[in-house]
Motif scaffolding. Structure first.
Motif, PDB file in Angstrom:
ATOM      1  N   GLY A  98     -24.950 -51.141   0.159  1.00  0.00           N
ATOM      2  CA  GLY A  98     -25.663 -50.209   1.027  1.00  0.00           C
ATOM      3  C   GLY A  98     -26.247 -50.833   2.270  1.00  0.00           C
ATOM      4  O   GLY A  98     -26.945 -50.157   3.033  1.00  0.00           O
ATOM      5  N   ARG A  99     -25.964 -52.112   2.505  1.00  0.00           N
ATOM      6  CA  ARG A  99     -26.570 -52.789   3.648  1.00  0.00           C
ATOM      7  C   ARG A  99     -26.156 -52.142   4.972  1.00  0.00           C
ATOM      8  O   ARG A  99     -26.958 -52.016   5.892  1.00  0.00           O
ATOM      9  N   GLY A 100     -24.909 -51.732   5.075  1.00  0.00           N
ATOM     10  CA  GLY A 100     -24.451 -51.093   6.308  1.00  0.00           C
ATOM     11  C   GLY A 100     -24.454 -49.579   6.222  1.00  0.00           C
ATOM     12  O   GLY A 100     -23.892 -48.914   7.096  1.00  0.00           O
ATOM     13  N   GLY A 101     -25.069 -49.019   5.207  1.00  0.00           N
ATOM     14  CA  GLY A 101     -25.072 -47.573   4.997  1.00  0.00           C
ATOM     15  C   GLY A 101     -24.454 -47.250   3.659  1.00  0.00           C
ATOM     16  O   GLY A 101     -23.249 -47.439   3.462  1.00  0.00           O
ATOM     17  N   LEU A 102     -25.262 -46.809   2.705  1.00  0.00           N
ATOM     18  CA  LEU A 102     -24.789 -46.606   1.341  1.00  0.00           C
ATOM     19  C   LEU A 102     -23.837 -45.418   1.268  1.00  0.00           C
ATOM     20  O   LEU A 102     -24.224 -44.280   1.510  1.00  0.00           O
ATOM     21  N   ASN A 103     -22.589 -45.685   0.920  1.00  0.00           N
ATOM     22  CA  ASN A 103     -21.592 -44.631   0.731  1.00  0.00           C
ATOM     23  C   ASN A 103     -21.628 -44.191  -0.727  1.00  0.00           C
ATOM     24  O   ASN A 103     -21.028 -44.826  -1.590  1.00  0.00           O
ATOM     25  N   LEU A 109     -33.670 -37.365  -7.177  1.00  0.00           N
ATOM     26  CA  LEU A 109     -34.481 -38.570  -6.984  1.00  0.00           C
ATOM     27  C   LEU A 109     -35.222 -38.544  -5.648  1.00  0.00           C
ATOM     28  O   LEU A 109     -35.869 -39.529  -5.277  1.00  0.00           O
ATOM     29  N   GLY A 110     -35.127 -37.427  -4.934  1.00  0.00           N
ATOM     30  CA  GLY A 110     -35.822 -37.290  -3.656  1.00  0.00           C
ATOM     31  C   GLY A 110     -35.044 -37.837  -2.475  1.00  0.00           C
ATOM     32  O   GLY A 110     -35.630 -38.078  -1.409  1.00  0.00           O
ATOM     33  N   VAL A 111     -33.743 -38.032  -2.635  1.00  0.00           N
ATOM     34  CA  VAL A 111     -32.909 -38.600  -1.571  1.00  0.00           C
ATOM     35  C   VAL A 111     -31.923 -37.536  -1.090  1.00  0.00           C
ATOM     36  O   VAL A 111     -31.035 -37.112  -1.843  1.00  0.00           O
ATOM     37  N   ASP A 112     -32.084 -37.085   0.140  1.00  0.00           N
ATOM     38  CA  ASP A 112     -31.154 -36.119   0.719  1.00  0.00           C
ATOM     39  C   ASP A 112     -29.893 -36.840   1.201  1.00  0.00           C
ATOM     40  O   ASP A 112     -29.920 -38.028   1.533  1.00  0.00           O
ATOM     41  N   THR A 113     -28.791 -36.109   1.255  1.00  0.00           N
ATOM     42  CA  THR A 113     -27.522 -36.691   1.658  1.00  0.00           C
ATOM     43  C   THR A 113     -26.870 -35.854   2.753  1.00  0.00           C
ATOM     44  O   THR A 113     -27.242 -34.704   2.978  1.00  0.00           O
ATOM     45  N   PHE A 114     -25.874 -36.435   3.413  1.00  0.00           N
ATOM     46  CA  PHE A 114     -25.087 -35.703   4.403  1.00  0.00           C
ATOM     47  C   PHE A 114     -23.648 -36.182   4.346  1.00  0.00           C
ATOM     48  O   PHE A 114     -23.360 -37.276   3.849  1.00  0.00           O
ATOM     49  N   LYS A 136     -29.706 -45.839   3.557  1.00  0.00           N
ATOM     50  CA  LYS A 136     -30.114 -47.064   2.880  1.00  0.00           C
ATOM     51  C   LYS A 136     -30.013 -46.904   1.366  1.00  0.00           C
ATOM     52  O   LYS A 136     -30.200 -45.812   0.829  1.00  0.00           O
ATOM     53  N   ALA A 137     -29.748 -48.027   0.688  1.00  0.00           N
ATOM     54  CA  ALA A 137     -29.677 -48.023  -0.768  1.00  0.00           C
ATOM     55  C   ALA A 137     -31.034 -48.243  -1.418  1.00  0.00           C
ATOM     56  O   ALA A 137     -31.307 -47.729  -2.502  1.00  0.00           O
ATOM     57  N   ALA A 138     -31.909 -49.013  -0.753  1.00  0.00           N
ATOM     58  CA  ALA A 138     -33.166 -49.422  -1.381  1.00  0.00           C
ATOM     59  C   ALA A 138     -34.058 -48.249  -1.777  1.00  0.00           C
ATOM     60  O   ALA A 138     -34.600 -48.250  -2.896  1.00  0.00           O
ATOM     61  N   PRO A 139     -34.254 -47.228  -0.933  1.00  0.00           N
ATOM     62  CA  PRO A 139     -35.126 -46.117  -1.357  1.00  0.00           C
ATOM     63  C   PRO A 139     -34.599 -45.404  -2.604  1.00  0.00           C
ATOM     64  O   PRO A 139     -35.381 -45.028  -3.480  1.00  0.00           O
ATOM     65  N   LEU A 140     -33.292 -45.225  -2.697  1.00  0.00           N
ATOM     66  CA  LEU A 140     -32.724 -44.561  -3.869  1.00  0.00           C
ATOM     67  C   LEU A 140     -32.925 -45.425  -5.107  1.00  0.00           C
ATOM     68  O   LEU A 140     -33.325 -44.920  -6.170  1.00  0.00           O
ATOM     69  N   LEU A 141     -32.661 -46.733  -4.998  1.00  0.00           N
ATOM     70  CA  LEU A 141     -32.831 -47.613  -6.159  1.00  0.00           C
ATOM     71  C   LEU A 141     -34.288 -47.657  -6.600  1.00  0.00           C
ATOM     72  O   LEU A 141     -34.580 -47.636  -7.808  1.00  0.00           O
TER      73      LEU A 141
END
Length: 429
Positions: A60-65, A105-110, A123-128
């Motif tokens: 997720g460093r360059g954008g978590l897919n 988990l409170g993480v919106d996606t697009f 980012k990956a860190a907030p989701l983890l």
């Protein structure tokens, strides 16, 4: 059963009896822990690293897919020979379900322009963090117990043996149910080192050899070696954008996108899309190549028309830049791979611009690959991902024998397999 490790554990060991032991703190292991803990099972998760989710964070460093918006059954088809097997896991957790899980988990996606799905913050860190908070402090169920710096060493009889270092005695864990989510062999510094293969093989588990997937390749240059020193010094690290590749391994295929020139060859998303076919062809015949189309939005006739226009005193580089916009690394790769005979023949030059042959030496080492192919074969697992040779031991994630291209397909299948294994454990407890 005899000890399945290289040497016997020390005479003094600690013993821990648990309900469910999960070995591996990647996405598959965490998803299984989540489901089991919320079902009221006492889960102990063990990982060799100081913290869980390290490869997840790196990815997720360059954008978590997270996943891909491609509809099924096309989504399932991305898993090639394993599409039916993986498709069974996706029935319970597909791309849309992954988005719903992240939202919970409170993480919106697009959905990006390529169809890939990302968290809004990229980012990956907030989701983890949110995920681990739910695992440690659930609103319902039982908190998951995490045991870091516990490196699995195989079995001692029916107990899992963990080396803990720092002078501590080894720990033997006796569990009612075990789930192994040990990853493949890529990025070993993050914990996926493939060391588990001999321990499972010793118990009669069928394992396909691990090999690089979603990997770069070393290439043959025109002189029979790799890239020339001149080309490498100027263009290593440069992206080739808005290009297409065609390859004949496992049937004629083509993709459009971009990739990067490296010091020894090529890598990047467009190369990864063909990597499995090209790798298998190298293994089968010892040779593989792809045709590089530097101008995929122009036909061969259009390119030939521009190449054959009078160029007067202008150099070929100036002519191709002015007529076709070819410059930089695109111009460089033409010079690198085309000999004097091609430059002397406008038709041959036009054909090279539309289909420059790039010959491959070998895949890059498995430790550099984004993921790996191979692992525990389907025939050694029941439909719930329990090892037929080891009742009560389940497997999930990248250690299973499947592969997929980048684009969210890898993470989705890892999560879905973790869910499937957890459901199998619940059905037996």
């Amino acid at each position: 059963m005899p000890l399945s490790i290289a040497s016997s554990p020390p005479a003094t060991t600690d013993v821990l009896e648990v309900d469910v032991a999960i070995v591996g703190g990647g996405p598959a292991g965490l998803m299984a822990a989540d489901l089991l803990a919320h079902a009221g099972r006492s889960v102990h998760l063990f990982d060799a690293m100081p913290s869980v989710g390290r490869k997840f964070l790196l990815a997720g460093r360059g954008g978590l897919n997270l996943t891909h918006s491609e509809p099924r059954p096309a989504f399932d088809g991305r898993y090639a020979q394993a599409s039916a097997w993986v498709g069974g896991w996706l029935d319970a957790l597909d791309g849309e379900a992954v988005r719903a899980w992240a939202h919970a988990l409170g993480v919106d996606t697009f959905v990006g322009t390529s169809g890939r799905v990302f968290p809004t913050e990229m980012k990956a860190a907030p989701l983890l963090r949110a995920w681990l908070q739910r695992l440690r402090h659930p609103q319902a169920g039982v908190p998951v117990r995490f045991h870091m710096r516990h490196r699995w060493q195989g079995w001692d009889g029916d107990g899992l043996v963990f080396a803990r270092g720092d002078g501590q005695a080894d720990l033997v864990v006796k569990a009612r149910a075990t789930m192994l989510a040990l990853g493949g062999g890529s990025w070993p510094r993050l914990g996926s080192d493939g060391c588990w293969t001999p321990w499972l093989a010793a118990r009669g588990v069928d394992i396909a050899p691990l090999q690089a997937a979603n990997c770069g390749f070393d290439v043959w240059g025109r002189d029979g070696e790799g890239w020339s020193t001149h080309f490498c010094s100027r263009f290593a690290g440069e992206p080739l954008k808005s290009v297409a590749i065609r390859w004949a391994a496992s049937g004629e295929q083509a993709r459009k996108g971009e990739f990067v020139v490296t010091e020894t060859g090529v890598e990047g998303s467009l190369i990864y899309s063909a990597a499995a076919s090209l790798r298998d062809e190298l293994v089968r015949s010892g040779r593989a190549s792809f045709a590089l189309d530097l101008l995929p939005d122009r036909t061969l006739a259009q390119v030939l028309s521009e190449v054959t226009r009078p160029r007067g005193s202008r150099s070929w580089s100036s002519h191709l830049k002015g007529r076709l916009g070819l410059q930089g690394v695109k111009m460089g790769v033409i010079h690198e791979l085309c000999g004097p005979d091609v430059w002397a023949d406008p038709e041959a030059l036009a054909r090279s611009i539309k289909g420059l042959e790039v010959r491959l030496k070998a895949p890059r080492p498995m430790a550099e690959a984004i993921s790996t192919a191979g692992g525990v074969m389907q025939r050694s697992l029941d439909p719930d991902l329990m090892l037929r040779q080891c009742p009560g031991v389940f497997c999930a994630g990248e250690m299973l024998d499947w592969e997929a291209p980048t684009g969210g397909y890898l993470l989705t299948a890892c999560l879905a397999s973790g869910k499937r294994a957890a459901e199998g454990i619940l059905g037996r407890m």
